[in-house]
Design an enzyme around this catalytic site. Structure first.
Site, PDB file in Angstrom:
ATOM      1  N   LYS A 122       0.861  -1.190   0.000  1.00 22.46           N
ATOM      2  CA  LYS A 122       0.000   0.000   0.000  1.00 22.46           C
ATOM      3  C   LYS A 122       0.885   1.223   0.000  1.00 22.46           C
ATOM      4  CE  LYS A 122      -4.560   0.618   0.449  1.00 22.46           C
ATOM      5  NZ  LYS A 122      -5.565  -0.425   0.203  1.00 22.46           N
TER       6      LYS A 122
HETATM    7  N1  GLU Z   1      -7.496  -0.084  -2.750  1.00 23.49           N
HETATM    8  C1  GLU Z   1      -8.262  -1.276  -2.963  1.00 23.49           C
HETATM    9  C2  GLU Z   1      -8.198  -2.157  -1.735  1.00 23.49           C
HETATM   10  O1  GLU Z   1      -7.979  -1.689  -0.639  1.00 23.49           O
HETATM   11  C3  GLU Z   1      -7.902  -1.978  -4.247  1.00 23.49           C
HETATM   12  C4  GLU Z   1      -6.501  -2.474  -4.345  1.00 23.49           C
HETATM   13  C5  GLU Z   1      -6.142  -3.028  -5.705  1.00 23.49           C
HETATM   14  O2  GLU Z   1      -6.989  -3.135  -6.561  1.00 23.49           O
HETATM   15  O3  GLU Z   1      -4.954  -3.342  -5.872  1.00 23.49           O
HETATM   16  O4  GLU Z   1      -8.446  -3.335  -1.790  1.00 23.49           O
END
Ligand code: GLU
Length: 436
Positions: A122
């Site tokens: 992240k």
């Molecule tokens: N931000 C989204 C999550 O927390 C999507 C992450 C992604 O598609 O890589 O799952």
């Protein structure tokens, strides 16, 4: 090279005086609870409770008034034993290393539960994107991408949208990444991010995917409980991508949206608020504020609304030791990441409020990100029906695995979800061993 920083594993203990404010420490409490039931080895506990790589970048950007601002951005890579690092980027003032570490770890659990061949990561920038012009946002995004360098890459670490980021930001990241590669390699980098606009390699169905996954989970829960969704009520905290799509896709099942909240305000109407109409208002006005066909109410009226389903779809740490006793719902379906604290969870369990935990419930987004990535690799473009059907199959299986673990280990769904994830990760470590 990805810069490495000291291991955060010891930090929650060292920080125990501040444990309440550490989201990562809260995540570790859930991790430990699941690890105990699964009898996870001490070695694996050490590995999985620690992030693998952490990058913090400070980068300058010229503002519209000619002055320079310096921004702080992060990318934390928690684990890649099951596949490339994967997870979103958020632009928010609250972004810091503790939050990003937690979000990265949740991605590792989520991709394992959904059984897609990715790890967890992240990132984000500590900023309020509402304060910048479109041009400034573009320059901030591009310079951040440049600062990340080959910390990201289509076979290594693949960002996606998260809070306050969307397809446009992804298109800027993709373009910047491609432009900084040798010309002959640019076409291999289309899949460096997912959640892109359709025109630059995005997938049909990605936009609504997280909300659709939430709705699949709610529907399966209702079937299990023999609870009729027709005429049921819901409250939604956060009317961004996840919350708005969840509310809109619940509508065909006959679920009424009776209370809703976003950064700008809160609305309620016991007769129901039309989520499609509200989404059209938000598209025009930027927030739910000023929506004429519902009453403005206090924020607390949303979380505490007497409803069948509460969908927290905003930020972390909303359902806490303090707020959980005041909830009046049957089910909490977590669209957000980490909306419930460890203490909040304990109270929900005690009060008999059912829970669809984030790492299961909001996995639809990353599942369709995986489909987008596959389409990019194969230079294909799938029909929306195909994407939706494949997503449903993934959600049904993930839900089944968590339900089974909850029954087998006689535990709540949060712990059960972590057990599913840790079990899958443990199996890979057993096969691989540890290098050297
Ligand atoms: N931000 C989204 C999550 O927390 C999507 C992450 C992604 O598609 O890589 O799952």
């Amino acid at each position: 090279m990805t810069p490495r920083s000291a291991s955060p594993a010891a930090e929650p203990k060292a920080m125990s005086g501040h444990a309440k404010s550490s989201t990562y420490a809260g995540m570790l409490r859930n991790f430990e609870a699941a690890a105990d039931l699964l009898e996870l080895s001490p070695d694996l506990r050490k590995i999985l409770s620690t992030t693998q790589n952490e990058l913090v970048v400070h980068f300058p950007v010229r503002m519209d008034d000619g002055k320079i601002e310096v921004f702080t951005g992060y990318r934390v890579q928690h684990n890649n034993i099951r596949g490339p690092y994967k997870g979103g980027l958020r632009f928010h003032p609250q972004v810091d290393i503790d939050e990003v570490r937690s979000l990265a770890a949740w991605m590792t659990w989520k991709t394992a539960i959904a059984d897609i061949p990715f790890g967890g990561a992240k990132g984000g920038i500590q900023m309020d994107p509402g304060k910048f012009s479109r041009g400034e946002l573009e320059r901030i995004t591009r310079r951040f991408t440049f600062a990340l360098g080959n910390t990201i890459g289509p076979e290594y670490d693949i960002p996606a949208p998260d809070v306050n980021t969307g397809p446009q930001i992804m298109a800027w990241i993709q373009d910047t990444f491609q432009q900084t590669m040798p010309p002959s390699m640019r076409q291999n980098c289309v899949g460096v991010v997912t959640g892109k606009p359709l025109e630059v390699g995005g997938s049909q169905g990605r936009d609504k995917a997280t909300g659709l996954g939430v709705v699949h989970c709610i529907r399966m829960w209702a079937e299990d409980r023999k609870f009729p969704l027709k005429g049921a009520t819901c409250a939604v905290q956060g009317f961004g991508n996840v919350g708005s799509w969840a509310a809109r896709l619940l509508k065909p099942y006959g679920v009424k949206l009776v209370a809703v909240e976003d950064v700008a305000g809160a609305l309620a109407d016991p007769k129901g608020i039309d989520p499609d109409d509200l989404a059209a208002h938000v598209k025009k006005e930027g927030s739910i504020k000023g929506y004429p066909r519902a009453k403005a109410v206090e924020r607390s009226a949303v979380m505490e609304a007497e409803v069948d389903v509460l969908v927290p779809a905003a930020l972390e740490n909303q359902i806490t030791g303090e707020t959980a006793p005041r909830l009046r719902c049957r089910l909490v379906a977590e669209g957000a990441n980490g909306p419930t604290t460890f203490e909040g969870d304990r109270i929900l369990l005690e009060r008999g409020i059912d829970l669809l935990p984030d790492v299961l419930c909001n996995a639809g987004g990353v599942v369709v990100s995986y489909f987008e990535w596959l389409q990019n690799k194969r230079a294909e473009s799938w029909e929306v029906e195909e994407v939706d059907a494949k997503l449903e199959r993934k959600m049904v299986r993930a839900y089944g695995r968590v339900r089974e673990a909850a029954a087998k280990y006689k535990t709540g769904w949060r712990t059960a979800a972590y057990i599913v994830a840790l079990d899958a990760l443990q199996k890979v470590y057993e096969e691989h061993g540890i290098f050297p």
